[in-house]
Design an enzyme around this catalytic site. Structure first.
Site, PDB file in Angstrom:
ATOM      1  N   ASN A  43     -21.513 -24.583 -24.419  1.00  0.00           N
ATOM      2  CA  ASN A  43     -21.288 -26.009 -24.174  1.00  0.00           C
ATOM      3  C   ASN A  43     -20.173 -26.260 -23.162  1.00  0.00           C
ATOM      4  O   ASN A  43     -20.173 -27.278 -22.483  1.00  0.00           O
ATOM      5  CB  ASN A  43     -20.954 -26.673 -25.523  1.00  0.00           C
ATOM      6  CG  ASN A  43     -20.306 -28.020 -25.371  1.00  0.00           C
ATOM      7  OD1 ASN A  43     -20.975 -29.035 -25.182  1.00  0.00           O
ATOM      8  ND2 ASN A  43     -18.966 -28.062 -25.440  1.00  0.00           N
ATOM      9  N   SER A  51     -27.914 -30.405 -18.085  1.00  0.00           N
ATOM     10  CA  SER A  51     -27.704 -31.787 -17.630  1.00  0.00           C
ATOM     11  C   SER A  51     -28.898 -32.276 -16.821  1.00  0.00           C
ATOM     12  O   SER A  51     -29.551 -31.484 -16.125  1.00  0.00           O
ATOM     13  CB  SER A  51     -26.452 -31.849 -16.751  1.00  0.00           C
ATOM     14  OG  SER A  51     -26.371 -33.114 -16.102  1.00  0.00           O
ATOM     15  N   ASP A  86     -12.099 -22.396 -26.699  1.00  0.00           N
ATOM     16  CA  ASP A  86     -11.813 -23.498 -25.765  1.00  0.00           C
ATOM     17  C   ASP A  86     -10.501 -23.192 -25.041  1.00  0.00           C
ATOM     18  O   ASP A  86      -9.546 -22.701 -25.639  1.00  0.00           O
ATOM     19  CB  ASP A  86     -11.695 -24.821 -26.541  1.00  0.00           C
ATOM     20  CG  ASP A  86     -11.947 -26.041 -25.657  1.00  0.00           C
ATOM     21  OD1 ASP A  86     -12.888 -26.787 -25.923  1.00  0.00           O
ATOM     22  OD2 ASP A  86     -11.175 -26.234 -24.676  1.00  0.00           O
ATOM     23  N   THR A 110     -17.991 -39.319 -24.012  1.00  0.00           N
ATOM     24  CA  THR A 110     -16.862 -38.383 -24.103  1.00  0.00           C
ATOM     25  C   THR A 110     -15.852 -38.802 -23.027  1.00  0.00           C
ATOM     26  O   THR A 110     -16.082 -39.778 -22.310  1.00  0.00           O
ATOM     27  CB  THR A 110     -17.306 -36.926 -23.820  1.00  0.00           C
ATOM     28  OG1 THR A 110     -17.708 -36.833 -22.441  1.00  0.00           O
ATOM     29  CG2 THR A 110     -18.449 -36.485 -24.713  1.00  0.00           C
ATOM     30  N   ASP A 116     -10.422 -18.693 -21.768  1.00  0.00           N
ATOM     31  CA  ASP A 116     -11.396 -19.061 -20.735  1.00  0.00           C
ATOM     32  C   ASP A 116     -12.661 -18.227 -20.938  1.00  0.00           C
ATOM     33  O   ASP A 116     -12.615 -16.994 -20.815  1.00  0.00           O
ATOM     34  CB  ASP A 116     -10.746 -18.773 -19.371  1.00  0.00           C
ATOM     35  CG  ASP A 116     -11.706 -18.954 -18.210  1.00  0.00           C
ATOM     36  OD1 ASP A 116     -12.870 -19.331 -18.432  1.00  0.00           O
ATOM     37  OD2 ASP A 116     -11.267 -18.708 -17.072  1.00  0.00           O
ATOM     38  N   ILE A 117     -13.781 -18.886 -21.203  1.00  0.00           N
ATOM     39  CA  ILE A 117     -15.019 -18.151 -21.505  1.00  0.00           C
ATOM     40  C   ILE A 117     -15.539 -17.347 -20.325  1.00  0.00           C
ATOM     41  O   ILE A 117     -16.364 -16.455 -20.505  1.00  0.00           O
ATOM     42  CB  ILE A 117     -16.155 -19.096 -21.991  1.00  0.00           C
ATOM     43  CG1 ILE A 117     -16.247 -20.325 -21.087  1.00  0.00           C
ATOM     44  CG2 ILE A 117     -15.972 -19.469 -23.430  1.00  0.00           C
ATOM     45  CD1 ILE A 117     -17.619 -20.655 -20.688  1.00  0.00           C
ATOM     46  N   LYS A 151     -25.940 -25.945 -13.653  1.00  0.00           N
ATOM     47  CA  LYS A 151     -26.794 -26.331 -14.785  1.00  0.00           C
ATOM     48  C   LYS A 151     -28.245 -25.913 -14.544  1.00  0.00           C
ATOM     49  O   LYS A 151     -28.953 -25.534 -15.469  1.00  0.00           O
ATOM     50  CB  LYS A 151     -26.698 -27.841 -15.028  1.00  0.00           C
ATOM     51  CG  LYS A 151     -25.313 -28.310 -15.499  1.00  0.00           C
ATOM     52  CD  LYS A 151     -24.933 -27.712 -16.839  1.00  0.00           C
ATOM     53  CE  LYS A 151     -23.672 -28.367 -17.415  1.00  0.00           C
ATOM     54  NZ  LYS A 151     -23.282 -27.769 -18.704  1.00  0.00           N
ATOM     55  N   TYR A 202     -22.050 -28.541  -9.834  1.00  0.00           N
ATOM     56  CA  TYR A 202     -22.381 -28.842 -11.236  1.00  0.00           C
ATOM     57  C   TYR A 202     -23.893 -28.745 -11.455  1.00  0.00           C
ATOM     58  O   TYR A 202     -24.367 -28.095 -12.394  1.00  0.00           O
ATOM     59  CB  TYR A 202     -21.864 -30.243 -11.584  1.00  0.00           C
ATOM     60  CG  TYR A 202     -22.110 -30.664 -13.009  1.00  0.00           C
ATOM     61  CD1 TYR A 202     -21.325 -30.167 -14.050  1.00  0.00           C
ATOM     62  CD2 TYR A 202     -23.119 -31.568 -13.333  1.00  0.00           C
ATOM     63  CE1 TYR A 202     -21.549 -30.553 -15.370  1.00  0.00           C
ATOM     64  CE2 TYR A 202     -23.350 -31.966 -14.633  1.00  0.00           C
ATOM     65  CZ  TYR A 202     -22.561 -31.456 -15.651  1.00  0.00           C
ATOM     66  OH  TYR A 202     -22.786 -31.847 -16.949  1.00  0.00           O
TER      67      TYR A 202
HETATM   68  N1  LIG Z   1     -21.021 -36.276 -21.875  1.00  0.00           N
HETATM   69  C1  LIG Z   1     -22.265 -36.346 -21.437  1.00  0.00           C
HETATM   70  O1  LIG Z   1     -22.932 -37.407 -21.550  1.00  0.00           O
HETATM   71  C2  LIG Z   1     -22.927 -35.143 -20.825  1.00  0.00           C
HETATM   72  C3  LIG Z   1     -24.042 -35.339 -20.009  1.00  0.00           C
HETATM   73  C4  LIG Z   1     -24.688 -34.218 -19.467  1.00  0.00           C
HETATM   74  C5  LIG Z   1     -24.222 -32.952 -19.787  1.00  0.00           C
HETATM   75  N2  LIG Z   1     -23.118 -32.793 -20.566  1.00  0.00           N
HETATM   76  C6  LIG Z   1     -22.694 -31.423 -20.897  1.00  0.00           C
HETATM   77  O2  LIG Z   1     -22.300 -31.356 -22.255  1.00  0.00           O
HETATM   78  C7  LIG Z   1     -21.243 -30.405 -22.408  1.00  0.00           C
HETATM   79  C8  LIG Z   1     -20.026 -31.054 -23.051  1.00  0.00           C
HETATM   80  O3  LIG Z   1     -19.564 -32.118 -22.232  1.00  0.00           O
HETATM   81  P1  LIG Z   1     -18.372 -33.066 -22.670  1.00  0.00           P
HETATM   82  O4  LIG Z   1     -18.655 -34.392 -22.066  1.00  0.00           O
HETATM   83  O5  LIG Z   1     -18.150 -32.960 -24.128  1.00  0.00           O
HETATM   84  O6  LIG Z   1     -17.154 -32.379 -21.879  1.00  0.00           O
HETATM   85  P2  LIG Z   1     -15.561 -32.398 -22.170  1.00  0.00           P
HETATM   86  O7  LIG Z   1     -14.885 -32.213 -20.859  1.00  0.00           O
HETATM   87  O8  LIG Z   1     -15.187 -33.581 -22.999  1.00  0.00           O
HETATM   88  O9  LIG Z   1     -15.344 -31.098 -23.055  1.00  0.00           O
HETATM   89  C9  LIG Z   1     -15.534 -29.813 -22.508  1.00  0.00           C
HETATM   90  C10 LIG Z   1     -14.693 -28.830 -23.287  1.00  0.00           C
HETATM   91  O10 LIG Z   1     -14.912 -27.532 -22.695  1.00  0.00           O
HETATM   92  C11 LIG Z   1     -13.664 -26.870 -22.540  1.00  0.00           C
HETATM   93  N3  LIG Z   1     -13.755 -25.907 -21.423  1.00  0.00           N
HETATM   94  C12 LIG Z   1     -13.952 -26.194 -20.108  1.00  0.00           C
HETATM   95  N4  LIG Z   1     -13.932 -25.051 -19.384  1.00  0.00           N
HETATM   96  C13 LIG Z   1     -13.722 -24.031 -20.255  1.00  0.00           C
HETATM   97  C14 LIG Z   1     -13.623 -22.621 -20.127  1.00  0.00           C
HETATM   98  N5  LIG Z   1     -13.721 -22.020 -18.924  1.00  0.00           N
HETATM   99  N6  LIG Z   1     -13.407 -21.888 -21.238  1.00  0.00           N
HETATM  100  C15 LIG Z   1     -13.317 -22.475 -22.458  1.00  0.00           C
HETATM  101  N7  LIG Z   1     -13.403 -23.799 -22.648  1.00  0.00           N
HETATM  102  C16 LIG Z   1     -13.616 -24.570 -21.563  1.00  0.00           C
HETATM  103  C17 LIG Z   1     -12.665 -27.994 -22.268  1.00  0.00           C
HETATM  104  O11 LIG Z   1     -11.331 -27.611 -22.566  1.00  0.00           O
HETATM  105  C18 LIG Z   1     -13.188 -29.109 -23.203  1.00  0.00           C
HETATM  106  O12 LIG Z   1     -12.583 -29.034 -24.479  1.00  0.00           O
HETATM  107  C19 LIG Z   1     -20.989 -29.862 -21.012  1.00  0.00           C
HETATM  108  O13 LIG Z   1     -21.754 -28.689 -20.825  1.00  0.00           O
HETATM  109  C20 LIG Z   1     -21.488 -30.962 -20.095  1.00  0.00           C
HETATM  110  O14 LIG Z   1     -21.836 -30.490 -18.825  1.00  0.00           O
HETATM  111  C21 LIG Z   1     -22.460 -33.857 -21.082  1.00  0.00           C
END
Ligand SMILES: NC(=O)c1ccc[n+]([C@@H]2O[C@H](COP(=O)([O-])OP(=O)(O)OC[C@H]3O[C@@H](n4cnc5c(N)ncnc54)[C@H](O)[C@@H]3O)[C@@H](O)[C@H]2O)c1
Length: 306
Positions: free
Chosen positions: A96, A153, A38, A200, A69-70, A170, A166
């Protein structure tokens, strides 16, 4: 205690927060060891707490952290090396990590587009490229095949206002999931996509533009991501070894199997084709099957099952 994932080694990107952290926690609860990668960025991808992965992993038994950064190829390779050095293998990859930078297409911001595609799509590809040679070698050496899960998503399927980058990323990740499923099938390694719903910081950040959106946000904030983590854990377990290339959602206690686009109707055109008027007539047959231009907001407007 149920430890179906004992002896398995996982990488969870974006695993230090939100849904990723709940997934990492559930995997360790089931006995897996987890590398949390992360970069500790804001929702939009700006640097915020770069050592987050290390801090979070230090308080999660069975996890190690990698701050980075991934989308950086060296970080992706380090994640795989860390899993191999610390836990002896890499069996499970959960892509993720994602960022969001919205804007209408008619106000295009190319920098935002590049940043979102880089993390949400290219980042996942970097990890798949870094991990799968080792995952295949492990199978050849007699180890049980591993699994990839990509978090996608509804935005990719329905589209959403202002979410060009976005949704495109996805959508690309769904396609990448399918290609990985084909490419790795002979090794027994699976690749599936999960559509998560879960409260979240991203859900908290929604700025409702009207009452319907405010109501949607209030409901979304009640949805626990733990069911998403349970779905992901199942998909990477031996019990799901036969499930490959699928798109499955979890919203509270509801699981959804999503269809994937296939021809729903066929028509033959005569030799030489159709002029516009004839094409219009032919299209009439298709029109009852056209896909409604709705967003996930309308489709998932019913109360979540909590
Ligand atoms: N929350 C929802 O309801 C929802 C809905 C649809 C899709 N998603 C998907 O679920 C996943 C998680 O979402 P979330 O709501 O927990 O997001 P979030 O923003 O709370 O957490 C994302 C995490 O990814 C890390 N991150 C971002 N870019 C990065 C990079 N380049 N390298 C390493 N780490 C990185 C961030 O630091 C963070 O800790 C995502 O893929 C998001 O698109 C979430």
């Amino acid at each position: 205690m149920s430890e179906e994932l004992r002896g398995r080694s996982a990488i969870v990107t974006g695993g230090a927060r939100g849904i990723g952290l709940v997934i990492a926690t559930e995997l360790t609860r089931l006995g897996a060891k987890v590398v949390i990668v992360d970069s500790g960025v804001t929702i939009g991808g700006a640097s915020e707490s770069p050592d987050l992965a290390l801090r979070v992993a230090a308080s999660l038994p069975g996890a190690v952290g990698l701050a980075g950064d991934i989308a950086d190829e060296a970080v992706a390779q380090s994640a795989v090396r860390l899993a191999q050095e610390q836990f002896g293998a890499v069996d499970i990859l959960v892509n993720n990590a994602a960022i969001i930078r919205d804007g209408f297409v008619f106000k295009a911001n190319l920098e935002a587009w590049d940043a979102v595609i880089r993390t949400n799509l290219s980042g996942a590809f970097r990890l798949i490229a870094a991990a799968t040679p080792a995952m295949r070698d492990q199978v050849k050496a007699g180890r049980a095949p591993g699994a990839i899960v990509n978090l996608v998503s509804t935005a990719a399927i329905y589209g959403n206002f202002g979410q060009a980058a976005y949704a495109a990323a996805k959508g690309g990740l769904i396609a990448l999931t399918r290609v990985a499923a084909h490419d790795l099938a002979r090794s027994g390694i699976t690749s599936n996509a999960v559509i998560p719903f879960g409260a979240t910081r991203v859900t908290e950040s929604i700025q409702p533009a009207n009452e319907a959106q405010a109501a949607y946000k209030a409901k979304a904030l009640e949805v626990s991501p733990v069911y998403v983590a349970q779905l992901v854990s199942f998909l990477v377990s031996a019990a799901a070894a036969h499930i490959n290339g699928q798109l499955i959602g979890a919203r509270g206690r509801e699981l959804f199997l999503f269809s994937q686009a296939r021809p729903v109707m066929t028509q033959r055109v005569p030799v030489g084709g159709l002029d516009i008027a004839a094409m219009a007539a032919a299209m009439k047959g298709f029109e009852t099957h056209f896909t409604d231009l709705v967003t996930d907001l309308e489709v998932f407007s019913a109360d979540p099952v909590l």
